[in-house]
Design a protein around this motif. Structure first.
Motif, PDB file in Angstrom:
ATOM      1  N   ILE A 279      -5.505  13.639  -1.318  1.00  0.00           N
ATOM      2  CA  ILE A 279      -4.753  12.510  -1.853  1.00  0.00           C
ATOM      3  C   ILE A 279      -4.730  12.605  -3.380  1.00  0.00           C
ATOM      4  N   GLY A 280      -3.602  12.276  -3.961  1.00  0.00           N
ATOM      5  CA  GLY A 280      -3.491  12.280  -5.402  1.00  0.00           C
ATOM      6  C   GLY A 280      -4.006  10.989  -5.999  1.00  0.00           C
ATOM      7  N   PRO A 281      -4.333  11.004  -7.290  1.00  0.00           N
ATOM      8  CA  PRO A 281      -4.789   9.778  -7.951  1.00  0.00           C
ATOM      9  C   PRO A 281      -3.741   8.670  -7.826  1.00  0.00           C
ATOM     10  N   ARG A 282      -4.224   7.470  -7.625  1.00  0.00           N
ATOM     11  CA  ARG A 282      -3.290   6.344  -7.539  1.00  0.00           C
ATOM     12  C   ARG A 282      -2.605   6.154  -8.895  1.00  0.00           C
ATOM     13  N   PRO A 283      -1.267   6.160  -8.935  1.00  0.00           N
ATOM     14  CA  PRO A 283      -0.571   5.982 -10.209  1.00  0.00           C
ATOM     15  C   PRO A 283      -0.452   4.505 -10.570  1.00  0.00           C
ATOM     16  N   ARG A 284      -0.157   4.249 -11.812  1.00  0.00           N
ATOM     17  CA  ARG A 284       0.142   2.880 -12.236  1.00  0.00           C
ATOM     18  C   ARG A 284       1.462   2.446 -11.608  1.00  0.00           C
ATOM     19  N   ILE A 285       1.474   1.237 -11.052  1.00  0.00           N
ATOM     20  CA  ILE A 285       2.681   0.715 -10.392  1.00  0.00           C
ATOM     21  C   ILE A 285       2.955  -0.690 -10.915  1.00  0.00           C
ATOM     22  N   VAL A 286       4.136  -0.906 -11.423  1.00  0.00           N
ATOM     23  CA  VAL A 286       4.563  -2.242 -11.841  1.00  0.00           C
ATOM     24  C   VAL A 286       4.894  -3.036 -10.582  1.00  0.00           C
ATOM     25  N   THR A 287       4.263  -4.189 -10.414  1.00  0.00           N
ATOM     26  CA  THR A 287       4.487  -5.000  -9.213  1.00  0.00           C
ATOM     27  C   THR A 287       5.819  -5.731  -9.274  1.00  0.00           C
ATOM     28  N   ARG A 288       6.176  -6.334  -8.164  1.00  0.00           N
ATOM     29  CA  ARG A 288       7.395  -7.140  -8.135  1.00  0.00           C
ATOM     30  C   ARG A 288       7.309  -8.274  -9.152  1.00  0.00           C
ATOM     31  N   ARG A 289       6.136  -8.869  -9.280  1.00  0.00           N
ATOM     32  CA  ARG A 289       5.980  -9.908 -10.292  1.00  0.00           C
ATOM     33  C   ARG A 289       6.150  -9.317 -11.693  1.00  0.00           C
ATOM     34  N   GLY A 290       5.710  -8.071 -11.857  1.00  0.00           N
ATOM     35  CA  GLY A 290       5.827  -7.427 -13.151  1.00  0.00           C
ATOM     36  C   GLY A 290       7.256  -7.182 -13.576  1.00  0.00           C
ATOM     37  N   TRP A 291       8.150  -6.827 -12.621  1.00  0.00           N
ATOM     38  CA  TRP A 291       9.558  -6.632 -13.010  1.00  0.00           C
ATOM     39  C   TRP A 291      10.406  -7.891 -12.815  1.00  0.00           C
ATOM     40  N   GLY A 292       9.768  -8.963 -12.367  1.00  0.00           N
ATOM     41  CA  GLY A 292      10.446 -10.253 -12.354  1.00  0.00           C
ATOM     42  C   GLY A 292      11.258 -10.559 -11.119  1.00  0.00           C
ATOM     43  N   ALA A 293      10.820 -10.090  -9.948  1.00  0.00           N
ATOM     44  CA  ALA A 293      11.553 -10.374  -8.707  1.00  0.00           C
ATOM     45  C   ALA A 293      11.549 -11.865  -8.408  1.00  0.00           C
ATOM     46  N   ASP A 294      12.709 -12.414  -8.123  1.00  0.00           N
ATOM     47  CA  ASP A 294      12.828 -13.794  -7.661  1.00  0.00           C
ATOM     48  C   ASP A 294      12.602 -13.783  -6.151  1.00  0.00           C
ATOM     49  N   GLU A 295      11.424 -14.180  -5.717  1.00  0.00           N
ATOM     50  CA  GLU A 295      11.055 -14.058  -4.310  1.00  0.00           C
ATOM     51  C   GLU A 295      11.816 -15.015  -3.401  1.00  0.00           C
ATOM     52  N   LYS A 296      12.542 -15.944  -3.972  1.00  0.00           N
ATOM     53  CA  LYS A 296      13.346 -16.843  -3.130  1.00  0.00           C
ATOM     54  C   LYS A 296      14.644 -16.191  -2.658  1.00  0.00           C
ATOM     55  N   LEU A 297      15.011 -15.059  -3.240  1.00  0.00           N
ATOM     56  CA  LEU A 297      16.242 -14.382  -2.829  1.00  0.00           C
ATOM     57  C   LEU A 297      16.084 -13.685  -1.480  1.00  0.00           C
ATOM     58  N   ARG A 298      14.964 -13.016  -1.274  1.00  0.00           N
ATOM     59  CA  ARG A 298      14.770 -12.186  -0.085  1.00  0.00           C
ATOM     60  C   ARG A 298      14.480 -13.037   1.145  1.00  0.00           C
ATOM     61  N   GLU A 299      14.578 -12.391   2.313  1.00  0.00           N
ATOM     62  CA  GLU A 299      14.158 -13.040   3.544  1.00  0.00           C
ATOM     63  C   GLU A 299      12.635 -13.136   3.583  1.00  0.00           C
ATOM     64  N   ARG A 300      12.143 -14.144   4.269  1.00  0.00           N
ATOM     65  CA  ARG A 300      10.701 -14.308   4.396  1.00  0.00           C
ATOM     66  C   ARG A 300      10.145 -13.321   5.411  1.00  0.00           C
ATOM     67  N   GLY A 301       8.875 -12.998   5.264  1.00  0.00           N
ATOM     68  CA  GLY A 301       8.231 -12.053   6.171  1.00  0.00           C
ATOM     69  C   GLY A 301       8.474 -10.616   5.744  1.00  0.00           C
ATOM     70  N   PHE A 302       7.702  -9.700   6.308  1.00  0.00           N
ATOM     71  CA  PHE A 302       7.788  -8.290   5.999  1.00  0.00           C
ATOM     72  C   PHE A 302       7.968  -7.508   7.288  1.00  0.00           C
ATOM     73  N   VAL A 303       8.607  -6.354   7.220  1.00  0.00           N
ATOM     74  CA  VAL A 303       8.838  -5.514   8.395  1.00  0.00           C
ATOM     75  C   VAL A 303       8.155  -4.167   8.180  1.00  0.00           C
ATOM     76  N   TYR A 304       7.338  -3.769   9.149  1.00  0.00           N
ATOM     77  CA  TYR A 304       6.574  -2.524   9.038  1.00  0.00           C
ATOM     78  C   TYR A 304       6.926  -1.560  10.168  1.00  0.00           C
ATOM     79  N   THR A 305       6.723  -0.267   9.898  1.00  0.00           N
ATOM     80  CA  THR A 305       6.746   0.736  10.958  1.00  0.00           C
ATOM     81  C   THR A 305       5.338   1.303  11.103  1.00  0.00           C
TER      82      THR A 305
END
Length: 478
Positions: A279-305
């Motif tokens: 496994i490679g070193p974990r890189p720095r990742i800007v979160t959704r809050r970091g780039w300013g996502a308006d969470e009210k736009l998306r549908e609620r819940g998450f979908v996984y495989t």
């Protein structure tokens, strides 16, 4: 059919027993005794075609407002000619409109392709001058949710061009012209009378303002930083990696990343012998809050495989005329375009990379988890999509972007035991290159065009994937 499964916060998604029984699950974070968010209805009500669809989101409590808007303008015929009742040339001209920074053209039926040319020119707020005519990428049907999934059959999905970043503007002119001839597979051209799709509309997207700086991580972890329920649920699924409300997930060195993964595996498989992970070193990742996502736009819940066996690399086809400081605004614009204009449940990509090599969290659900995206039509299951902001048909991708792809894939594929230089099999969900149900052998790091007949991720970026594979494998210690 999507079977709802609720998984807790502890651990990475690929190791939770709740996902192993089904290929797809819908869940919302259950940490901190948050109330569970139920998935949206299978067939949401489609909004009425308003002339101006503006959406302002105001958080609860101390959460800052992230004002943004999408203005939808119907195109009008530019000629008296008609092809099957539809004008073969349509457009509009507007001055003095509400400020916008990203444009695209949408139409009613997502299954209809736009065979023609779309061009726009815009007037800059800063200079007051009009740009030259710019081409908009019309072949965007290759992105999207897999056929038959809840996201693709929601009744809200529309056909669309790629979005184009134009910078802050207050005037626009657009023209859409149907092709008069098509090129066949053997390179010959033949006349065509295919009409333009019905319901053509110009989307003017204001991505909204930057989020004010957050308080200290310690305060955010205790109080949620004034976040509402939707923001808390998105942040909570990354709580193993960063405090609640964090604007970024910090980089971790290779030894720390290995210890983190081995500890998690020991928790999940009691008494099992642990091999040293690749496994490679974990890189720095800007979160959704970091780039300013308006969470009210998306549908609620998450979908996984079930897992992540492959990574598909894309370009956003939104142009290269942005600065790295503007990248969060570009991502907010693409996010809003994907959700409000195209009708998707969230931004389509799992991760986004800018020209400076910054990595951003894409579709919500947790950066370590197997979140189902809408990036590669037919191959969204058991894969992830990484989009580099820009257009790379003729322009070379920045070296920093290619390095970021390698760092991200070395880490994320390593979580799931995948070799970046290897091959894997994915079952097609249906597309124009492989029929539904066919098991397709692909590179673990593939370009979008490997799963669908498309130019994406552009000739120049596609040619760099071999380098990204080798570098990612080296980061993993292979």
């Amino acid at each position: 059919m999507y079977m709802p499964k609720i998984s807790g916060m502890r651990g990475f998604g690929f190791l939770t027993s709740s996902i192993g029984a089904s290929s797809v699950g819908v869940t919302c974070a259950a940490a901190l005794a948050l109330p569970l968010a139920l998935p949206a209805a299978a067939v949401p009500v489609r909004p009425a075609p308003a002339t101006d669809r503006a959406t302002n989101s105001v958080g609860l409590g101390a959460a800052p407002a992230l004002a943004g808007s999408t203005r939808s303008l119907p195109l009008v015929p530019l000629t008296h000619e008609r092809v099957h009742g539809v004008a073969p040339e349509q457009g509009l001209y507007r001055q003095g409109v509400r400020h916008f920074s990203l444009v695209g053209v949408i139409w009613d039926n997502p299954g209809t392709q736009l065979h023609g040319q779309v061009q726009v020119r815009t007037r800059s707020v800063a200079t007051g001058k009009w740009s030259g005519w710019q081409d908009v990428e019309t072949h965007n049907a290759d992105h999207g949710a897999d056929p038959g999934t809840a996201e693709s059959t929601s009744g809200r999905v529309r056909g669309a061009t790629a979005p184009l970043w134009v910078g802050e503007s207050d005037g626009v002119e657009v023209r859409v012209r149907a092709d008069t001839e098509v090129t066949t597979g053997d390179g010959r051209t033949t006349p065509t009378s295919a009409p333009l799709p019905s319901g053509l509309r110009l989307e003017l997207v204001d991505p909204g303002a930057e989020r004010p700086p957050a308080g200290s991580p310690a305060d955010a972890s205790r109080t949620g930083g004034g976040m509402d329920e939707a923001e808390l649920s998105v942040s909570a699924v990354n709580a193993d990696l960063a405090p609640l409300g964090a604007a970024e997930i910090q980089a971790l060195d290779k030894k720390g990343t290995e210890r983190e993964l081995l500890t998690l595996r020991a928790d999940q498989v009691s008494g099992a012998q642990q091999a040293k992970p690749y496994i490679g070193p974990r890189p720095r990742i800007v979160t959704r809050r970091g780039w300013g996502a308006d969470e009210k736009l998306r549908e609620r819940g998450f979908v996984y495989t079930k897992t992540v066996k492959a990574a598909f690399v894309h370009h956003t086809a939104s142009g290269n005329k942005y600065t790295c400081s503007q990248a969060p605004s570009v991502i907010r614009g693409i996010y809003r375009y994907h959700v409000k204009s195209m009708g998707w449940r969230d931004i389509g990509y799992n991760f986004v990379v800018d020209k400076c090599g910054n990595i951003y969290e894409g579709r919500a659900g947790g950066v370590t988890k197997a979140v189902m995206g809408a990036h590669t039509l037919g191959f969204n299951s058991d894969s992830m999509g990484i989009a580099v902001i820009g257009t790379f048909n003729s322009a070379k991708p920045p070296a920093a972007s290619v390095t970021a792809i390698a760092k991200l894939t070395a880490w994320k594929l390593g979580l799931f035991g995948a070799n970046p230089k290897g091959k894997t099999y994915l079952k097609s969900g249906g597309g124009n290159l492989y029929p539904k149900g066919k098991n397709v052998r692909l590179n673990v790091i593939s370009g979008h065009r490997d799963g669908y007949a498309t130019d994406c991720p552009g000739k120049k970026l596609y040619s760099k994937l071999g380098s990204a594979r080798s570098t990612a494998a080296r980061y993993q210690g292979r």
